[in-house]
Structures are given as structure tokens and as C-alpha cells.
Design an enzyme around this catalytic site. Structure first.
Site, PDB file in Angstrom:
ATOM      1  N   PRO A   1      47.461  42.634  40.962  1.00  0.00           N
ATOM      2  CA  PRO A   1      47.239  42.840  39.621  1.00  0.00           C
ATOM      3  C   PRO A   1      45.890  42.149  39.250  1.00  0.00           C
ATOM      4  CG  PRO A   1      49.221  41.536  39.691  1.00  0.00           C
ATOM      5  CD  PRO A   1      48.668  41.965  41.063  1.00  0.00           C
TER       6      PRO A   1
ATOM      7  N   GLY B   1      42.970  39.792  38.124  1.00  0.00           N
ATOM      8  CA  GLY B   1      42.570  38.332  37.971  1.00  0.00           C
ATOM      9  C   GLY B   1      43.386  37.774  39.037  1.00  0.00           C
ATOM     10  N   THR B   2      43.955  38.358  40.039  1.00  0.00           N
ATOM     11  CA  THR B   2      44.669  37.361  41.208  1.00  0.00           C
ATOM     12  C   THR B   2      43.603  36.902  42.331  1.00  0.00           C
ATOM     13  OG1 THR B   2      45.479  39.581  41.969  1.00  0.00           O
ATOM     14  CG2 THR B   2      47.027  38.271  40.633  1.00  0.00           C
ATOM     15  N   GLY B   3      42.329  37.255  42.110  1.00  0.00           N
ATOM     16  CA  GLY B   3      41.559  36.753  43.130  1.00  0.00           C
ATOM     17  C   GLY B   3      41.194  37.571  44.491  1.00  0.00           C
ATOM     18  N   LYS B   4      41.331  39.120  43.989  1.00  0.00           N
ATOM     19  CA  LYS B   4      41.258  39.825  45.206  1.00  0.00           C
ATOM     20  C   LYS B   4      39.327  39.787  45.590  1.00  0.00           C
ATOM     21  CE  LYS B   4      42.615  43.349  42.842  1.00  0.00           C
ATOM     22  NZ  LYS B   4      43.479  42.602  41.706  1.00  0.00           N
ATOM     23  N   THR B   5      38.742  39.764  44.628  1.00  0.00           N
ATOM     24  CA  THR B   5      37.319  39.604  44.932  1.00  0.00           C
ATOM     25  C   THR B   5      36.795  38.285  45.476  1.00  0.00           C
ATOM     26  OG1 THR B   5      36.804  40.865  43.127  1.00  0.00           O
ATOM     27  CG2 THR B   5      34.816  39.803  43.997  1.00  0.00           C
TER      28      THR B   5
ATOM     29  N   HIS C   1      60.848  36.125   9.189  1.00  0.00           N
ATOM     30  CA  HIS C   1      60.360  37.095  10.242  1.00  0.00           C
ATOM     31  C   HIS C   1      60.732  36.391  11.712  1.00  0.00           C
ATOM     32  CE1 HIS C   1      58.904  40.807  12.671  1.00  0.00           C
ATOM     33  NE2 HIS C   1      58.727  39.771  13.380  1.00  0.00           N
ATOM     34  N   GLU C   2      59.959  35.447  11.824  1.00  0.00           N
ATOM     35  CA  GLU C   2      59.853  34.602  13.124  1.00  0.00           C
ATOM     36  C   GLU C   2      61.031  33.661  13.172  1.00  0.00           C
ATOM     37  OE1 GLU C   2      57.552  35.368  14.895  1.00  0.00           O
ATOM     38  OE2 GLU C   2      56.352  36.334  13.578  1.00  0.00           O
TER      39      GLU C   2
END
Ligand code: NHX
Ligand code: ZN
Length: 629
Positions: free
Chosen positions: A205, A207-211, A426-427
Site C-alpha cells: 500500500p 506510504g509503506t516505504g517501497k521507494t 448523531h455521534e
């Protein structure tokens, strides 16, 4: 360094264009000069009055040529002359006749002039057109030149990224060790004849640090790193992408041993021939070129291609065949331990107070990627700085976490008391139901301070990382999702807008329960889900492989699940209307309630502080609720 110089020296595409333009201008000049000299150049120019005198004196030897206003001829002494006559002088021909001079009248203008006058506008139009077209192309061309040469990151000692900078991803790192060893000592591997992967595909996915992993491999091996994004290849002009691929590999071979990294491989690597009505020609060419290049070089050349994607399902199968990306490494979202390590890396060179407990943070940030966590620490540092603190404290981290998880607080929006009450109910509805159903995630916080897109948020965090869930979990989650509108209905006997996201999430879950997970009694353990997708234009279109009737059954089953959940929520709220009132009231007063405050209001035993005791506490809560089993 060497390479940069080469880039500059290479002539741009507009140089030959300028060359041609010059030639054309020169040609024009030559023609003009020729025209000029062909007629008048070798003639002596004579005054009109002098000519009249010569005529009267009988000095003309030959036929006089009258061509519009130009008169030319030869004198008795052999000199050729030419002169202009005033157009209105009608006497001229009489004088010629009186003096017995032969004369000849020719059509006014020079044929050269005629040709030029006829062709210049057309030529100009063509020139302009050509100029604009080529200019546009050459500016594209320049961009090609600028991007083709992806700037290699050279292995310098100072800001090298190594595996120490990559927290978590333990398995991925282990698998990549081999690649590093190869890049370090290609000869040793060649001698032993081991088969080295040509291409390594990193899947995971965003942002998991592939780069980061790819860069760290280059850093560990002290090898140059050539990176390019898949979308850089896909350009408007057919053939540009392919030539970029060629250039990238050419450059890599010069720098070997090195790493080529292609980010977002799915941008080029989408399945070919999958489109309805023809594919994307340019992209296909680029992909073909990539495949050809990967086949073309030998592993001995010391080039390793790494690529990253978060959509492995859409990749062309040819890419993962042997000899191309024959190694696949899955990079997952960090688990609790990895999150702790990642946070530790990011607070490494930041002043952090002793109150900060990274373990607690790691537990509360399930589902966040490495990039999210980096963002979180950064956000915390900014918050601390804004408050003028020396060190980042735990409360800054808490605030940053809420910001990252739930969106930015938007206190500036003015909401009327009347609407605040609706939002609070609602909350409160979400919270009350979420709190009392078994198996669902615990409520972490509930707020009626607008955050991001939402006017109010009920925030839930899983106790621990979970990989599989039960049908009970999903049914109860849907119930809690629909409890917001149930509360509105109960209190106001109306339904308000704003619940679209609740409905969307709930419907999506219900549909997947029926179609993917076989969790519906009526439709049974059948998969109505299809992975083989068809491209229609840009979008994926799910191909239906079941009857119209089944489709209708799915719809009604999804609706049944949602309706059942809603009525269950409505019953729960009705049975405990006083608790709903208490929660809404507290929310209106305090705006935000954390889990302890919620427990207190609901009269539940406060949850044990010990993290690993949490389960027991929730079970007890369930027993105290009327819905508990
Ligand atoms: C609007 N926003 O659009 C206003 C400003 C029903 C009390 N006119 O369900 O805030 O109405 O439990 C992701 C997350 C749209 C995407 C929330 C897209 C919210 C949120 C619309 C509470 N909390 N709805 C909720 C809400 C709204 C919206 C979203 C999203 C409300 C509800 C938003
Ligand atoms: Zn809601």
C-alpha cells in the site's frame, strides 16, 4: 558529473529548425538579388530628360522596350540603358514615333516579381504553420531531453540512505540482502553462476516505504540509483515513453553496477490488450520497450531493476514472468512493533520529553503507514513549536495523532446550538451502540468539533492489529454505523443530511459480506465477486457473471442486512434513551469525550489501564448491557 556535461552538449531539437529557417531566408535574398541584377544591374541608368534628348538626336540603335514605367534599350555607342518614365507622360510614344524609333511594349511587371508575389503569401502561411507545429514539438522535445536522463543519485558517503533508516519491513530487508551482495560484488556471483534476479517488484500500500527500501538497497551497496516514475514514461506523443525507457537503460549500463527504480509501475505496466475498443497505444509501446530492455541486458551487466506498485492486480502478467521482475517482495503496513520502530526512527533527532511513550502511540496508530507516522511526528513537533515548548510532549503526539487519524480541527466554523445538538445526538448514537456491541473496535474518542470534512466524529481504534474478521464483527459495525441516523430519528423523528459517509461505508461492508465473504444465509457460500476486470475507457468495470435474478437477490440481501442493523440500532437506542441523552449532553458541554469519560457517563467500569487487560474489561461491559450475550 560526466553525464551532466553530456546532457548540455547535446543539441536541442530546435537547432535544425533554425538552420532551415536560415536557409530559407538566404534563398529569398538570393532570388531578390538575382531579380535585381538580371534586369537592371548591367545597364546604365539614364535621366528621363536625357533619354528624350538621346531620342531626338537619333542616338538609339535598337528597339526600345517599354515595360510599364521602365524603358530600356541600347544607344548607338553600345551602352545599354534603362530609365523610369512618368506614367502620365502620354507624349512619350509620339516622340518615339516622330523620331522613327522602334519600340516594343511588354506587360508591366517582371515575371520574377509575379512569381514572388503569387507565392510569398502561401509560403508565409506554410512557414508560420510549420514554425508553430515544430516549435510545439520541440518544446515537448526539450522536455523529453530534460526527463529522459533521470538524474542518478550517486553513492556519496554523507547522506546515504541505509537499512538503518528503514524501520520495520524486516522480511523485505532480508530478501533484499541478496541483491545488495550482488551489487557489491557482482564478480563473485558471476563466478559461482548463481542466478541473480533481474528485477525486483515491491508490492504494498502507499506510504509503506517501497521507494525508501529501493534507495536503501542502493545506499547499502554504494551503487548509483536511477529512479523514474511510471507516469513519467506516459506522454502525449507516441514513442516518447519508449525512447525514455531505452535511454534509462543505456544510462544504467554506463553506470553499472547500479539500480534502476521505476515507481508506480502500474502506470506503464497495466495489462495490455485488456481495453475494450483498443488499448492505449503509447503506453503499450512503452511497456513493450520495457519488456524488451529487461530481456535484453544480462544480469552480468550489474544492473538490477526495482519497481514499486500498489496495484499488482492490474499489472501485465508479462512483467512478472521469469527474466523480468522475477522476484516479488510484499511490503505491508507496519504492525505494532514496526510502528514502534518507525516512530523511534522519526523521533531520533527530535527533542522528546520523557512523558512520550512510543509504545502507547504505536498501539493507537493501527492502520497507519510509515509515511503517516512520519507525518504524525512532524505534526507533533510543529504543535510543540507553536506552543513554544522546548520538547515535544505526549499531549502534542496525541493531538497530532487525532489530526492525522480524524482530520484537521476546524474550530472556525460557526455551528448553531440547534445543529450542535443534532450532531451531538448523531455521534452519541454511534458511540452508545459501538460501546455495547461485542467484537467491534473500542471507541477511542468522540467529538463534535468539526474535523476535516466531518461535523462530528466517533473515533474507533482496534485493540490490536487484526487480519481477519467475523460476520458478527461486520454486522455489529454496520449497526453502529447506522446508529447515528437512528439517533436522529429517535430524537427528532427526522433524518438529516450528512450521513452519506456512514451509509456508504455500511453499504460497502454489506455488499462485500454478501458477494465476497459468503456471509449471507439466503445467497449462501457463493462468490459473486470478480477479479478479472475489464477496462472501459479509464475505469474498471466489473463484469457480471450471474443472472439478473441473482443480481436482484444480492441487492435485496444487502438491503435486508442494512435494514436489520438499523432497526437493531434503533431498538438499542430506544431502550437506553436516557444514556443517549447523557452522552449527547456531555458532548454539548465538553465537545470531546475520551474513552474513560464515555465509560463514566455510561456507568461502565473504567477500562483497566493495563493494555493487555482491555479485553476483559470490554467483556464485562457487554455483560452489563442489555444487548450482551
Ligand atoms: C456538509 N458536512 O457537507 C457538512 C459540512 C451527520 C452530524 N454540509 O457521520 O459531518 O454533513 O459520525 C468522510 C468522513 C461527507 C467523508 C466524513 C463526506 C462527512 C459525519 C458530510 C456527521 N459522523 N457529515 C458522521 C458529517 C457533513 C461528510 C465525508 C464525511 C453529521 C457527519 C458531513
Ligand atoms: Zn455518523
Amino acid at each position: 558529473m560526466d553525464d551532466k556535461k553530456k546532457n548540455k552538449k547535446k543539441p536541442g531539437r530546435d537547432n535544425p529548425l533554425k538552420f532551415l529557417l536560415l536557409w530559407i531566408i538566404a534563398g529569398f535574398l538570393l532570388i531578390m538579388i538575382a531579380v535585381h541584377f538580371s534586369e537592371d544591374g548591367k545597364r546604365k541608368s539614364l535621366n528621363y530628360s536625357a533619354l528624350l534628348t538621346e531620342i531626338k538626336e537619333g542616338n538609339i540603335s535598337d528597339t526600345v522596350v517599354v515595360k510599364g514605367p521602365v524603358i530600356s534599350g541600347t544607344l548607338k555607342d553600345g551602352t545599354r540603358f534603362s530609365t523610369y518614365r512618368p506614367e502620365e507622360d502620354t507624349e512619350f510614344f509620339n516622340i518615339l514615333r516622330e523620331n522613327d524609333v522602334d519600340y516594343k511594349v511588354e506587360s508591366g511587371t517582371n515575371i520574377w516579381v509575379n512569381i514572388l508575389v503569387g507565392t510569398i503569401p502561401i509560403l508565409l502561411i506554410f512557414l508560420l504553420l510549420w514554425f508553430f507545429i515544430t516549435r510545439q514539438m520541440s518544446s515537448e522535445g526539450n522536455k523529453v531531453m530534460a526527463f529522459t536522463k533521470s538524474r542518478p543519485i550517486m553513492p556519496d558517503q554523507k547522506n546515504r540512505i541505509t537499512f538503518d533508516d528503514v524501520a520495520g519491513c524486516k522480511e523485505a530487508k532480508e530478501e533484499l540482502q541478496e541483491v545488495i551482495q550482488f551489487l557489491k560484488e557482482p564478480k563473485r556471483f558471476q563466478k559461482l553462476g548463481g542466478k541473480i534476479p533481474k528485477g525486483v517488484l515491491l508490492i504494498g500500500p502507499p506510504g509503506t516505504g517501497k521507494t525508501l527500501l529501493a534507495k536503501a538497497v542502493a545506499g547499502e551497496a554504494k551503487a548509483p540509483f536511477l529512479s523514474m516514475s511510471g507516469s513519467d514514461f506516459v506522454e502525449m506523443f507516441v514513442g516518447v515513453g519508449a525512447s525514455r525507457v531505452r535511454d534509462l537503460f543505456r544510462q544504467a549500463l554506463r553506470l553499472s553496477p547500479c539500480i534502476i527504480f521505476i515507481d508506480e509501475l502500474d502506470a506503464v505496466g497495466r495489462q495490455r490488450f485488456a481495453g475494450l475498443g483498443g488499448g492505449h497505444d503509447e503506453r503499450e509501446q512503452t511497456l513493450n520497450q520495457l519488456l524488451v530492455q529487461m530481456d535484453g541486458f544480462q544480469t552480468e551487466s550489474g544492473v538490477i531493476v526495482m519497481a514499486a506498485t500498489n496495484r499488482p492486480d492490474v499489472l501485465d502478467p508479462a512483467l512478472t514472468r521469469s527474466g523480468r521482475f522475477d522476484r516479488t517482495i510484499v511490503v505491508t503496513l507496519p504492525d505494532i512493533k514496526a510502528r514502534e520502530e518507525i516512530l523511534a526512527v522519526h523521533v531520533r533527532n527530535k527533542p522528546v520529553a520523557d512523558s512520550v511513550d512510543i509504545k502507547v502511540l504505536a498501539r493507537a496508530t493501527a492502520g497507519l503507514s510509515g509515511a503517516n507516522l512520519e507525518n504524525l511526528t512532524n505534526e507533533a513537533a510543529l504543535l510543540a513549536a507553536r506552543k513554544g515548548k522546548e520538547k515535544i510532549e505526549m499531549e502534542d503526539f496525541e493531538e497530532a495523532k487525532d489530526k492525522v487519524l480524524m482530520g484537521v480541527e476546524r474550530r472556525s466554523i460557526v455551528i448553531s446550538e440547534k445543529e450542535k445538538r443534532i450532531i451531538a445526538y448523531h455521534e452519541a448514537g454511534h458511540t452508545l451502540v459501538q460501546k455495547q456491541l461485542p467484537e467491534v473496535y473500542p471507541v477511542h474518542k468522540v467529538t463534535i468539533i468539526p474535523r476535516g470534512q466531518a461535523l462530528g466524529v466517533t473515533h474507533i481504534i482496534p485493540e490490536e492489529d487484526s487480519f481477519i474478521e467475523s460476520d458478527v464483527y461486520y454486522k455489529n459495525s454496520i449497526c453502529a454505523l447506522l446508529a447515528g441516523r437512528s439517533a436522529e430519528k429517535l430524537i427528532y423523528d427526522k433524518i438529516f443530511t450528512g450521513g452519506e459517509n456512514d451509509l456508504k461505508v455500511a453499504t460497502e461492508i454489506a455488499r462485500r459480506m454478501v458477494c465476497e465473504w459468503g456471509m449471507s444465509k439466503n445467497l449462501g457460500p457463493v462468490s459473486y465477486h470478480h477479479n478479472e476486470n475489464v477496462f472501459l475507457g479509464r475505469d474498471l468495470v466489473r463484469q457480471r457473471e450471474y443472472s439478473e435474478e441473482t443480481s436482484r437477490e444480492i441487492d435485496s440481501e444487502v438491503r435486508r442486512i442494512l435494514e436489520e442493523a438499523e432497526s437493531r440500532a434503533a431498538e438499542m437506542l430506544k431502550a437506553q434513551k436516557n444514556k443517549l441523552d447523557d452522552l449527547a449532553c456531555a458532548l454539548l458541554q465538553r465537545e470531546t469525550l475520551n474513552s474513560e469519560e464515555i465509560d463514566e457517563i455510561l456507568g461502565l467500569k473504567p477500562k483497566s489501564i493495563n493494555l493487555f487487560d482491555g479485553k476483559d474489561a470490554t467483556e464485562e461491559n457487554q455483560n452489563s448491557s442489555p444487548e450482551g450475550k
